[in-house]
Design a protein around this motif. Structure first.
Motif: not given
Length: 328
Positions: A118-132
């Motif tokens: 739908e309106f969600v783009t999923i990007e799988r990443t090996r460089y997942l940052p710490a969230p703010w």
């Protein structure tokens, strides 16, 4: 029946288990609601709606931006992080108008098997940052959010505006943005790389926009970032743009981007020097270069014509030779 009686007798319990009125279908089932009841309520004309696979909105009106974001996070799971356009907007960046409906770009760990929907783009990443965390929403750091957005933006003008916003309002340095582009996928990085390389020698990124605008003038500036000296060889200033024939300065600055009081004080001292030497100066808000380009051009043209009627101020681009001899 006991579980069903739980939610039927206490409808508020459903709202208590939702986030901004978004809730997982499996959560509703855990409260004792039959899947057929859930499906029936989401049919056209029903009281609810299905936003994403397994995610329900507890009303049938248009979802708000917050509801779209929280529904996306429910769909992607606990480790998901909002990035791209939605994250940049939540950091307060002013972005070009996007084409089409609002999208939510999420980062998830590379090991997670999940598809966009739908309106969600999923990007799988090996460089997942710490969230703010902002208002309960996990955001990618602003440098990552901005670079994720420009990677998916094909229009060079839009890329330029996004990067300038990230630098001026988001306090990202061009170097940090370039390093983030190097760290991730190289797809879609040609335009932002070129722009950041061009800006590496520009004292203020806003000048990149001003350069384009100044080229449209009938009498463009003769110099940029040139150092001016008074008759005694003393430092007079370093205007962003300078018309040496008439002694006119153009400065792209304002408290809009002066985050430290020392910056503002320095601007006041500079303007005092200009006034003492009779230098006419036009000051322009960086934002007006985009929002009011014609008005800015008119102001510069008027200032140039006015400067032509006055004696040129006693300043030069180099220390006069006689002063050098005296100093020696």
């Amino acid at each position: 029946m006991k579980q069903r009686g739980r939610w039927a007798a206490n409808p508020e319990i459903i709202a208590q288990h939702s986030t901004h009125q978004a809730i997982r279908a499996m959560t509703l089932e855990s409260l004792g609601m039959n899947s057929k009841v859930i499906y029936r309520r989401c049919l056209p004309g029903g009281t609810w709606q299905r936003l994403l696979p397994g995610v329900i909105l507890l009303h049938n009106n248009d979802p708000t931006p917050d509801q779209l974001v929280h529904a996306a996070l429910l769909y992607a799971g606990e480790s998901a992080i909002v990035t791209g356009e939605e994250a940049c907007l939540r950091y307060g960046l002013r972005l070009p108008s996007a084409d089409g409906p609002r999208q939510v770009h999420l980062l998830v760990p590379h090991r997670k098997k999940l598809n966009s929907a739908e309106f969600v783009t999923i990007e799988r990443t090996r460089y997942l940052p710490a969230p703010w965390q902002r208002d309960g929403v996990p955001l990618a750091p602003i440098v990552r959010a901005a670079t994720d957005l420009v990677r998916r933006t094909r229009n060079s003008e839009s890329v330029s505006r996004i990067l300038i916003e990230a630098i001026q309002r988001g306090s990202c340095s061009p170097q940090a943005l370039a390093e983030e582009l190097n760290r991730g996928s190289q797809r879609g990085t040609a335009i932002p790389r070129r722009l950041l390389a061009e800006w590496s020698d520009v004292r203020s990124v806003a000048e990149a926009e001003a350069q384009k605008l100044a080229a449209l003038l009938p009498n463009p500036p003769t110099h940029q970032n040139a150092v001016l000296y008074d008759r005694s060889g003393g430092y007079a200033g370093r205007p962003d743009f300078w018309w040496d024939d008439v002694g006119l300065a153009w400065e792209i600055d304002s408290v809009e981007f002066h985050f430290r009081s020392a910056d503002y004080a320095r601007t006041l001292r500079r303007n005092t020097r200009y006034a003492a030497l009779g230098i006419a100066v036009v000051q322009t808000l960086p934002s007006r270069l985009r929002t009011e380009p014609k008005a800015v051009l008119d102001e510069l043209s008027d200032a140039y014509r006015a400067a032509e009627t006055r004696p040129r101020p006693p300043v030069s681009l180099h220390i006069p030779p006689e002063d050098l001899r005296t100093a020696g």
